[in-house]
Design a protein around this motif. Sequence first.
Motif, PDB file in Angstrom:
ATOM      1  N   ILE D 301       0.840  -1.200   0.000  1.00  0.00           N
ATOM      2  CA  ILE D 301       0.000   0.000   0.000  1.00  0.00           C
ATOM      3  C   ILE D 301       0.875   1.250   0.000  1.00  0.00           C
ATOM      4  O   ILE D 301       0.673   2.170  -0.800  1.00  0.00           O
ATOM      5  CB  ILE D 301      -0.948  -0.007   1.223  1.00  0.00           C
ATOM      6  N   GLY D 303       3.999   1.517  -0.903  1.00  0.00           N
ATOM      7  CA  GLY D 303       4.731   1.608  -2.158  1.00  0.00           C
ATOM      8  C   GLY D 303       3.879   2.181  -3.274  1.00  0.00           C
ATOM      9  O   GLY D 303       4.307   3.049  -4.035  1.00  0.00           O
ATOM     10  N   ASN D 304       2.641   1.716  -3.375  1.00  0.00           N
ATOM     11  CA  ASN D 304       1.734   2.228  -4.400  1.00  0.00           C
ATOM     12  C   ASN D 304       1.451   3.705  -4.197  1.00  0.00           C
ATOM     13  O   ASN D 304       1.463   4.487  -5.150  1.00  0.00           O
ATOM     14  CB  ASN D 304       0.422   1.449  -4.365  1.00  0.00           C
ATOM     15  N   MET D 305       1.184   4.069  -2.934  1.00  0.00           N
ATOM     16  CA  MET D 305       0.887   5.468  -2.628  1.00  0.00           C
ATOM     17  C   MET D 305       2.068   6.345  -3.017  1.00  0.00           C
ATOM     18  O   MET D 305       1.890   7.400  -3.637  1.00  0.00           O
ATOM     19  CB  MET D 305       0.622   5.566  -1.117  1.00  0.00           C
ATOM     20  N   THR D 307       4.376   5.738  -5.225  1.00  0.00           N
ATOM     21  CA  THR D 307       4.473   5.810  -6.677  1.00  0.00           C
ATOM     22  C   THR D 307       3.523   6.861  -7.226  1.00  0.00           C
ATOM     23  O   THR D 307       3.895   7.690  -8.063  1.00  0.00           O
ATOM     24  CB  THR D 307       4.125   4.433  -7.282  1.00  0.00           C
TER      25      THR D 307
END
Lengths: 446, 446, 446, 446
Positions: D301, D303-305, D307
């Motif tokens: 989560i 990492g996605n945020m 990115t």
Amino acid sequence: MAETSSSLPLPSRRRYSSGEIKNLTSVSSSLIPTFGKVVDDIGYLHLNKYVIAPYDRRYRWWQTFLVVLVLYSAWASIFELAFKKASRGVLLVIDLLVDVFFAIDIILTFFVAYLDKSTYLLVDDHTKIALRYITRFWFFMDVTSTLPFQLIYKIFTGKWHTGEIFGFLNLLRLWRLWRVSELFKRLEKDTRFSYFWTRLLKLICVTVFVVHSAGCFYFFLAAHHKIPAHTWIGAKKDIKDLKDNADFKQKSIWLGYTYSIYWSIVTLTTVGYGDFYAVNEGEKIFNMIYMLFNIGLTAYIIGNMTTLIVHAAVRTFAMRDAINEILRYASKNRLPEGLREQMLAHIQLKFKTAELQQEEVLQDLPKAIRSSIAQHLFRNTVEKCYLFNEVSEDFVSQLVSEMKAEYFPPKVDIILQNEIPTDFYILVSGAVDVLTYKNGTEQVQK
Amino acid sequence: MAETSSSLPLPSRRRYSSGEIKNLTSVSSSLIPTFGKVVDDIGYLHLNKYVIAPYDRRYRWWQTFLVVLVLYSAWASIFELAFKKASRGVLLVIDLLVDVFFAIDIILTFFVAYLDKSTYLLVDDHTKIALRYITRFWFFMDVTSTLPFQLIYKIFTGKWHTGEIFGFLNLLRLWRLWRVSELFKRLEKDTRFSYFWTRLLKLICVTVFVVHSAGCFYFFLAAHHKIPAHTWIGAKKDIKDLKDNADFKQKSIWLGYTYSIYWSIVTLTTVGYGDFYAVNEGEKIFNMIYMLFNIGLTAYIIGNMTTLIVHAAVRTFAMRDAINEILRYASKNRLPEGLREQMLAHIQLKFKTAELQQEEVLQDLPKAIRSSIAQHLFRNTVEKCYLFNEVSEDFVSQLVSEMKAEYFPPKVDIILQNEIPTDFYILVSGAVDVLTYKNGTEQVQK
Amino acid sequence: MAETSSSLPLPSRRRYSSGEIKNLTSVSSSLIPTFGKVVDDIGYLHLNKYVIAPYDRRYRWWQTFLVVLVLYSAWASIFELAFKKASRGVLLVIDLLVDVFFAIDIILTFFVAYLDKSTYLLVDDHTKIALRYITRFWFFMDVTSTLPFQLIYKIFTGKWHTGEIFGFLNLLRLWRLWRVSELFKRLEKDTRFSYFWTRLLKLICVTVFVVHSAGCFYFFLAAHHKIPAHTWIGAKKDIKDLKDNADFKQKSIWLGYTYSIYWSIVTLTTVGYGDFYAVNEGEKIFNMIYMLFNIGLTAYIIGNMTTLIVHAAVRTFAMRDAINEILRYASKNRLPEGLREQMLAHIQLKFKTAELQQEEVLQDLPKAIRSSIAQHLFRNTVEKCYLFNEVSEDFVSQLVSEMKAEYFPPKVDIILQNEIPTDFYILVSGAVDVLTYKNGTEQVQK
Amino acid sequence: MAETSSSLPLPSRRRYSSGEIKNLTSVSSSLIPTFGKVVDDIGYLHLNKYVIAPYDRRYRWWQTFLVVLVLYSAWASIFELAFKKASRGVLLVIDLLVDVFFAIDIILTFFVAYLDKSTYLLVDDHTKIALRYITRFWFFMDVTSTLPFQLIYKIFTGKWHTGEIFGFLNLLRLWRLWRVSELFKRLEKDTRFSYFWTRLLKLICVTVFVVHSAGCFYFFLAAHHKIPAHTWIGAKKDIKDLKDNADFKQKSIWLGYTYSIYWSIVTLTTVGYGDFYAVNEGEKIFNMIYMLFNIGLTAYIIGNMTTLIVHAAVRTFAMRDAINEILRYASKNRLPEGLREQMLAHIQLKFKTAELQQEEVLQDLPKAIRSSIAQHLFRNTVEKCYLFNEVSEDFVSQLVSEMKAEYFPPKVDIILQNEIPTDFYILVSGAVDVLTYKNGTEQVQK
């Protein structure tokens, strides 16, 4: 013989244009003209009487002042919902005062010109401004969030209402938070403020607001549960300052607020000591929503922090990588130490002066601006140069626009003997030694 | 016939210039000359008697030694605030000793030259140095953080003060922490140290300092609460080593310190077992501030870690992507396996030797340096080459500056038959087979 | 008339070179030749009798098999330290068996050639191999970590030792973990394995190992504390399966291991329920170290995850951004829908085929390889083309090396009427309509 | 005289081609033709009777509708496993209804054409479609996950089964989740939807599903433990709504579900209050697995945020950096304020109109498309221009394809006096002042 237009006109033009251009700059930041559309830069300078330009300096200060009031009313409206006792005292007076300021702003809005999205002209017609404002949802929300419902009820019925309804109506004031959001959007684009601190301030504001809201609402849940002992605050057995668990509602507002915020932060930071936890189902459900939301908030905070740190580190990494490449190249090819130090000195200077990035940015400017810059920087140098005395103005202009400034650290070779000369150097400051290698000895010609 | 100046002069020049250039390199790292300003590279080499250059090697060691003392005094000043008993024993003596060292440094500063920001010259005039130091806030803080207030009070009044005031005055010594910050700034720019480990060490230092400070202050809060049982440490019922909760202040410093640091780390890492938690309101408020601060610290740590890992992974990703592209291209166009292996071998070699990045960095160097490098690398090769015997020096110089070194893996085609030759290769090492395809058979000419 | 060497020789050459080139590829990955050094590609193909090449396929399998044993011994050596009872049973037998395998590997190492770092030649001389291995610290560690100290003690003294010393000596087997680290380094560079999953597997391995080690050591602390009730596991009052707290050491190994790992994971993930927590000071100190370490581990995991996700998202972002730019450009300039769809179709195709990245990679290949590729792709097409019948071989070769393949989606304009023709197209597959716009009507010439 | 084919044919062609091109666009997104392969764009337009194209609009809506049902059945199948009581009531009826819809979809699949991977043609032959579907594992899973085993058992044996077997068989319905995964893959590539919100929605879906699954399974473990008091929910002593701990199974489903989800979220977010914790060993083991999995989920989560935030910030950073470079350059070289403001205005406009990125994207388009765009944009302007009356069509076409649109902010120099003219400007809109600097005064020629 005509003089060039570059060096003299610019400072004089600046005198009369800086004001407009400043306005233009701020306007252009919200304007993306399609091919064939041009901004009429006269229209918005002579506004109708009693009409204020949206970028008027005093109007901006007023708006910034309102943001402070917004922060207060966001804090207060949630606080009063949880601690009804507090909403009867001094806070009520302050609330009314704040509402007066926002009422003034509503009236003021009728006198502020707006920028038409299709023509990019400032509209200063009173009827048009009023129509545009009234016909939008915005106006409805502005008015609703300003009306002091509780006072109106008091005036009409003669007594204070005891229900929760006005507490929730007060939450309408949170609508005003768009002003804070607008302010941060503006600050982030403004290069006068550090992006890092602006962003950090925004994150802190969001976090504090979330903590406050969650804490107050959690206390609200406990205060309205039918069995006080079955609440998160009432179930706690060893609260030192309370004789009985169930009487927490009779205790001071300060105690309740501290406990609520404490729980809120303990949950947000995922510390979760476990000294306070959700007891009844309503609390459990709110707690769940809060925790799930916090995953997002935490990820958002970490993501932002990472972005800022990555950006800050890019330049350091670039310099370190460049230096490492040079060191590796030099050692791999066994370059003499003097040459290696020249390379290092040059690269470090380049990064210190941020030359590389600047060249890139300047490349994107239109030719005329780049020429102006060159004229400003090099014309004096060239004209003072003995070699270019009596040379025609045109030639100097052409020459100047092709020039570049370069700084050499001491002890660096500039042109090697026997090399084909492709560049022409004008020495602005400092000195150059001419070393010729003749008959096996080095001869210095200073 | 004149020899070129590149290959011989450089090593000889190195002999006398490496010292200065080293200094220059370190100075240039803090100097961004505007166009038209030049550093006078003689000024700072002959300093006034009794004046030390700021980049003197021994002065640097002294500064590094002081950093160690700073770490101690940062640890001690907070520790003594919480554990007053400890501040009377051996720590007091060490504190005084450390203060003596810092007093010496204050005196020393009057003898250290400084770099004038506008002229980039080292100022070695005693009066100027003294004036600059005394007139700044810096001097005031240096002196205040060095004065042993407690001892002075003892001397004047004849007895030890029992209040908290000296504990807080000791916190002034935290001012010295700027030296640690300076050290890390310097280390991060120094390519001799790994950026990764420097940054990691910094993060660990910050974390440990935060943990220590929070733990000590939390104990301070407990030790000064009027009801010992209403504190985070006193309220804990099942501490095995204590008969009674309230006597924690009579217990050993070691026990209190361990418990404080334990609580501090449990909170920082957001583990939050719940065996110790804030009991009274003062503790709750401090705990809240600490937890909110920890969100920032955690995000900062993760952000830094991510930055370092991203940077470390960039090269691996680039290589893997390039290889994948080649494999996909080869399979899409059904290239023969031999060709595919040639492509792969070449790409891997390129990434291993980091050729691509080096070329980019070299491009940014000025022409003269690039020529020097080429002369150093290729002149011998060309001069030994039979083809260039009796060719004029000038021509060789020109030729050499256009040369590039290339490495071919074995079994790779260099020039294809029937191709227009555009490059000229000089074979430095290894062998080339000439394969001509005549009358349907391949003929090898070794 | 000579035929070109590109299309025919390549497949035939592949037949005899694929083996060597494969070796070369794997060797070149550890070789960065300086200018002037060349790898002798004959030396390492004819090794001494009884000497194994390090990249021998069977030797590689043996190494991979040993990694599995390493994983077991890392798990077992820590487990046996905590649960001494377990180290007397079946685990002891397995340990000895594993030790035998590692002893075999030590002997085997004397028969494996090594790559000399300075000459890049494989050394297959027995004396040299043995000398190099024995004189290094590596050999000492290999032997020490393989010796079954406990058994040796038993043999010499005739009874089992009851102290902790052998438990700690067993920890020397953790030295073998370098083999796992080596394996992961190799896997990360190997494009046959997904980088994402390799990295993920590594992170999982590290996490599991940390969890196991911390749990076992925590149990070790509890088991060796003098008062069992003053330990993290003994202080727990409501363990359902135990009548008395203090008898946890008499209970099953399985129970203790489960509890230890449970505590370890609860702490690592910072959940911190608080059902188990450090009671005595030794446990507190270990717990602190573990928690501080976990900050780093968590940051490392998140940083790695972010790196992988960022890399995976780069291509998606690039495509989406390109498409968005086209849509914005088209709508800003009111381009007709047909033109917009052509643009979109083209961009999507380009990203699907990853043409952009491939072109970039191909640019970095040397000219000869690029020519070979072009010959392979286009020669047949050109030779079959009516227009180039009877044209000289040389001309075709030149032409071919300048050709590029391009794919046009249907309904796309290729050359506009009246445009100056700058490109020459050969139609490989599909059909083109010629539409001329004459006298106001469109005429199709198929 | 022939008219150009660019401006007229395009709109007319659009009329008949937009449909096909739309199809093409969606098809091309799954097609990577090798060199020499061309899609036959006629094949898939005339499908067999009773065969549906996979990109048929109504079929797409049907698929989207099924995704909603999938979400329900994923929720229900896990829920029913934990709360067996619930699976007898209204949920059973809904389950059967949902199964009917999926049965219809299985039948429908026999009538949907598929795209052959090797020929890129839509296959509409009934036998081929059926064979392809039946012979795959996909079909087996579709059927198995649709069969209402519990009902079949009831029909055959006449009574409801009381074991757990059907609860686990129901988990087969989770197979349907691939449809959700497919949907998100499609949405992420679709530029009509914001990538940020698509990704966020996906993360929320995954998180909610994980929370639900873990909570239900944890309740399942407690409900099936032989001693209810030795479970995480039964061991809790102070549950206010229960008189006795052990009777939690007789209480409402709602209570159990709330408690399970509460525990699940408290663990996932690592808050870990400690009010519920694993008691028996089965629970402990499940808890461990869940916590370890959560490390990965949290990292995913974050990492996605990160990115998404990094991508969103790239443009802001680029603009701020460019502006900062200009400000620094201007102040370093003491450029007059007017020039500085021109530079700033230009850069801001450039970033606002996103000109830089667009130019880059347009560069990658093939020449014919770029010519078409130029013809569309500039032909009218040029033809209306007095200077190009009577000029040949060919010349205009050539000229137009070289033109570029540029927007100048007011008060900006376009061409400097004495400069060599290299560009030719056509004024489309707005006005230009000609300022000549003659005899020391500035003369305006409007």
